[in-house]
Design an enzyme around this catalytic site. Sequence first.
Site, mmCIF file in Angstrom:
data_model
loop_
_atom_site.group_PDB
_atom_site.id
_atom_site.type_symbol
_atom_site.label_atom_id
_atom_site.label_comp_id
_atom_site.label_asym_id
_atom_site.label_seq_id
_atom_site.Cartn_x
_atom_site.Cartn_y
_atom_site.Cartn_z
ATOM 1 N N CYS A 60 0.843 -1.207 0.000
ATOM 2 C CA CYS A 60 0.000 0.000 0.000
ATOM 3 C C CYS A 60 0.875 1.253 0.000
ATOM 4 O O CYS A 60 2.037 1.225 0.436
ATOM 5 C CB CYS A 60 -0.886 0.023 1.236
ATOM 6 S SG CYS A 60 -2.247 -1.164 1.191
ATOM 7 N N GLU A 62 0.718 3.845 1.898
ATOM 8 C CA GLU A 62 1.122 4.250 3.252
ATOM 9 C C GLU A 62 2.344 3.451 3.692
ATOM 10 O O GLU A 62 3.267 3.993 4.316
ATOM 11 C CB GLU A 62 -0.016 3.997 4.257
ATOM 12 C CG GLU A 62 -1.303 4.738 3.975
ATOM 13 C CD GLU A 62 -2.274 3.958 3.081
ATOM 14 O OE1 GLU A 62 -1.810 3.269 2.146
ATOM 15 O OE2 GLU A 62 -3.482 4.068 3.313
ATOM 16 N N CYS A 95 -6.469 1.199 4.777
ATOM 17 C CA CYS A 95 -7.007 -0.131 5.089
ATOM 18 C C CYS A 95 -6.628 -0.490 6.533
ATOM 19 O O CYS A 95 -5.791 0.171 7.165
ATOM 20 C CB CYS A 95 -6.462 -1.170 4.104
ATOM 21 S SG CYS A 95 -4.704 -1.519 4.307
ATOM 22 N N CYS A 98 -2.927 -0.981 7.179
ATOM 23 C CA CYS A 98 -2.146 0.278 7.187
ATOM 24 C C CYS A 98 -2.428 1.098 8.435
ATOM 25 O O CYS A 98 -1.544 1.824 8.913
ATOM 26 C CB CYS A 98 -2.407 1.083 5.913
ATOM 27 S SG CYS A 98 -1.496 0.378 4.523
HETATM 28 N N1 THU Z 1 -4.379 0.598 -1.232
HETATM 29 C C1 THU Z 1 -3.473 1.450 -0.670
HETATM 30 O O1 THU Z 1 -2.472 1.820 -1.298
HETATM 31 N N2 THU Z 1 -3.709 1.891 0.590
HETATM 32 C C2 THU Z 1 -4.769 1.506 1.358
HETATM 33 O O2 THU Z 1 -4.826 1.851 2.542
HETATM 34 C C3 THU Z 1 -5.842 0.721 0.769
HETATM 35 C C4 THU Z 1 -5.564 0.128 -0.561
HETATM 36 C C5 THU Z 1 -4.127 0.088 -2.585
HETATM 37 C C6 THU Z 1 -3.787 -1.376 -2.625
HETATM 38 C C7 THU Z 1 -4.189 -1.757 -4.021
HETATM 39 O O3 THU Z 1 -3.083 -1.558 -4.884
HETATM 40 C C8 THU Z 1 -5.290 -0.783 -4.388
HETATM 41 O O4 THU Z 1 -5.259 0.231 -3.401
HETATM 42 C C9 THU Z 1 -6.660 -1.378 -4.453
HETATM 43 O O5 THU Z 1 -6.949 -2.070 -3.293
#
Ligand code: THU
Length: 143
Positions: A60, A62, A95, A98
């Site tokens: 992710c 973050e 999420c 994170c």
């Molecule tokens: N994603 C993030 O980069 N941060 C989050 O907190 C939630 C999800 C990304 C992971 C994935 O590449 C995309 O968003 C779709 O889930």
Amino acid sequence: MVGTPLSPCLESRKKRIIKIINNSYSPYSQFKVAANLLTECGEQFDGVNIENSSYSLTLCAEAAAISSMVSKIGPNAKIKNIIIANDKGTFCPPCGACRQRLSEFSTDDTEVILISISDNRISTHTMSQLLPHKFCSDTLITS
Ligand code: THU
């Protein structure tokens, strides 16, 4: 709905996010995320999401920003606030995983600032609001 103008500081950090969001490697979800964090010492670090064909190895935005921060300034780094944005005109709250990652380098008052890039709406939350009763090995009950 169009938000109020951002403060000069947030505006310049938003520009930084716009500059890096297309570096996101997200061929599977087509969902680009960028994060910009500010440490308590005043340094900024960025991250974008980096996906993987095995899906579960996706990093992710973050997590990428935290990795950059700790690599540069070490384990005592503390996050003052973090901005998270995507390119879909919606908010992108961190999420669950994170939230736990951020909590490792945050206080209860660390701010998580969600920005909707296209219309300047912002939504600000504290870590204690986003992750109440966080896991922390210091507070494990052992008896
Ligand atoms: N994603 C993030 O980069 N941060 C989050 O907190 C939630 C999800 C990304 C992971 C994935 O590449 C995309 O968003 C779709 O889930």
